[in-house]
Design an enzyme around this catalytic site. Structure first.
Site, PDB file in Angstrom:
ATOM      1  N   GLU A 187      13.638   5.906  -3.775  1.00 53.92           N
ATOM      2  CA  GLU A 187      13.420   5.751  -2.339  1.00 53.92           C
ATOM      3  C   GLU A 187      13.665   4.299  -1.908  1.00 53.92           C
ATOM      4  O   GLU A 187      13.219   3.358  -2.568  1.00 53.92           O
ATOM      5  CB  GLU A 187      11.979   6.147  -1.990  1.00 53.92           C
ATOM      6  N   LYS A 205      13.689  10.422   6.163  1.00 56.98           N
ATOM      7  CA  LYS A 205      12.333  10.894   5.881  1.00 56.98           C
ATOM      8  C   LYS A 205      11.710  11.373   7.184  1.00 56.98           C
ATOM      9  O   LYS A 205      11.694  10.650   8.186  1.00 56.98           O
ATOM     10  CB  LYS A 205      11.513   9.760   5.266  1.00 56.98           C
ATOM     11  N   CYS A 258       9.345  10.745  -1.645  1.00 57.73           N
ATOM     12  CA  CYS A 258       7.971  10.365  -1.911  1.00 57.73           C
ATOM     13  C   CYS A 258       6.984  11.438  -1.449  1.00 57.73           C
ATOM     14  O   CYS A 258       7.049  12.584  -1.883  1.00 57.73           O
ATOM     15  CB  CYS A 258       7.709   9.008  -1.245  1.00 57.73           C
TER      16      CYS A 258
END
Length: 343
Positions: free
Chosen positions: A48, A130, A164
């Site tokens: 990430e 995200k 994540c």
């Protein structure tokens, strides 16, 4: 005739970023891409926001203290179409490998936590953001939208990605499972923050999230995880003893999981940089899903269902009404002639 399911080697990165240095990060990424391809890998996945590194400063002190890093983080975030982006495309093309890059995406004046899937021809397969940055990440990054919960057809299988703690979002995961995902990239930043003080941020919980995703989704999961280098600790913490207790070196726990939950890669020590590999056989997926397919035969849509709105959340929508052109008819011409005669 039996169906030939894709079989290939995949690689996941465990390495520290070139922190706050995009050009150096691209150079390091290209070296890892070349190394993976040299070992026969057809797919490589990065952690990430690996470009230009995860902004750990947001967890270490006040927003005012962290402002010292903001301009440099913006300046070293990746812009699509830039020379740095073109270098990544060229590397994927040169080594005939699919690349999934985790990066801070700069779009205008805003940043987003991006994942970019580049095909072996260097062409873009997908770009995503995200959906909901976690906790203090929301002081840095904007949000994605429903189009970011997508799975894409590739020669390596139906591929998707999340970042994540998106792997703790049950509905987001279910949206991906329901699109028949076969290969998933679960990108993590490092498990070196608040170690001993926040169990949920540690390797055990988050590796479990990647493993459970594989079992629930009946898919292969590549879980790249960055490390924190001594240089990063020095940049971020200096001689502050408290900060050095909050952010430790290492934290790399990269792994690759099979659809039955097995760890099929050989782990590296948490502070060691390198690549982990696994051989993927997509034929295994049918065996896993025969037992449990939570978005298929193992579901009860009459009891629970998911509404997924994949409409892109564009901030600006341009609407321009075309000028109406009305051709005069015979009646209009008669009326005009009558007006002229009266005049």
């Amino acid at each position: 005739m039996p169906i030939a399911h894709p079989k290939y080697r995949a690689a996941a990165v465990q390495a520290a970023p070139a922190f706050l240095d995009l050009d150096a990060g691209i150079t390091k990424a290209i070296a890892l891409i070349a190394e993976a391809a040299g070992q026969g890998a057809k797919l490589i996945a990065f952690p990430e926001t690996w470009l230009p590194g995860y902004p750990w400063y947001i967890w270490l002190d006040s927003p005012a203290w962290g402002m010292q890093f903001v301009q440099r983080f913006h300046d070293n975030s990746l812009v699509y179409g830039s020379p740095q982006a073109e270098r990544l495309e060229a590397a994927a093309r040169e080594h005939a490998i699919t690349v999934v890059m985790g990066h801070s995406e700069k779009d205008g004046g805003s940043l987003y936590m991006g994942q970019w899937i580049i095909g072996p021809d260097g062409a873009t397969i997908a770009r995503r953001r995200k959906l909901k940055p976690t906790h203090v990440e929301r002081t840095v990054f904007g949000e994605g939208d429903g189009s970011d919960l997508s799975v894409h057809d590739t020669p390596l299988g139906r591929m998707g990605a999340l970042c994540c703690w998106e792997h703790l979002q049950p509905l987001s995961k279910y949206a991906m499972y329901a699109q028949n995902e076969q290969v998933h990239i679960a990108a993590w930043p490092s498990f070196s923050l608040y170690r001993g003080g926040a169990y949920a941020l540690g390797a055990e919980v988050n590796n479990a999230a990647s493993r459970i995703y594989a079992v629930e989704g009946g898919c292969f999961v590549l879980a790249p995880c960055a490390t924190v280098s001594p240089e990063m600790v020095q940049q971020l913490c200096g001689d502050d003893a408290m900060k050095r207790q909050l952010l430790l070196e290492g934290g790399g726990f990269t792994g690759i999981y099979a659809p039955d939950g097995q760890l099929i890669s050989t782990p590296l020590p948490e502070g060691q940089e390198g690549l982990v590999y696994a051989d993927l056989d997509l034929g295994m997926i049918s065996l896993a899903k025969a037992a449990a397919d939570p978005a298929g035969h193992y579901s009860r849509p009459d009891v629970t269902r998911l509404l997924l709105d994949k409409t892109p959340g564009n901030r600006v929508v341009l609407r321009q009404r075309a000028a109406e052109v009305v051709e005069p008819d015979a009646t209009d011409e008669i009326a005009a002639n009558a007006r002229q005669e009266v005049a």
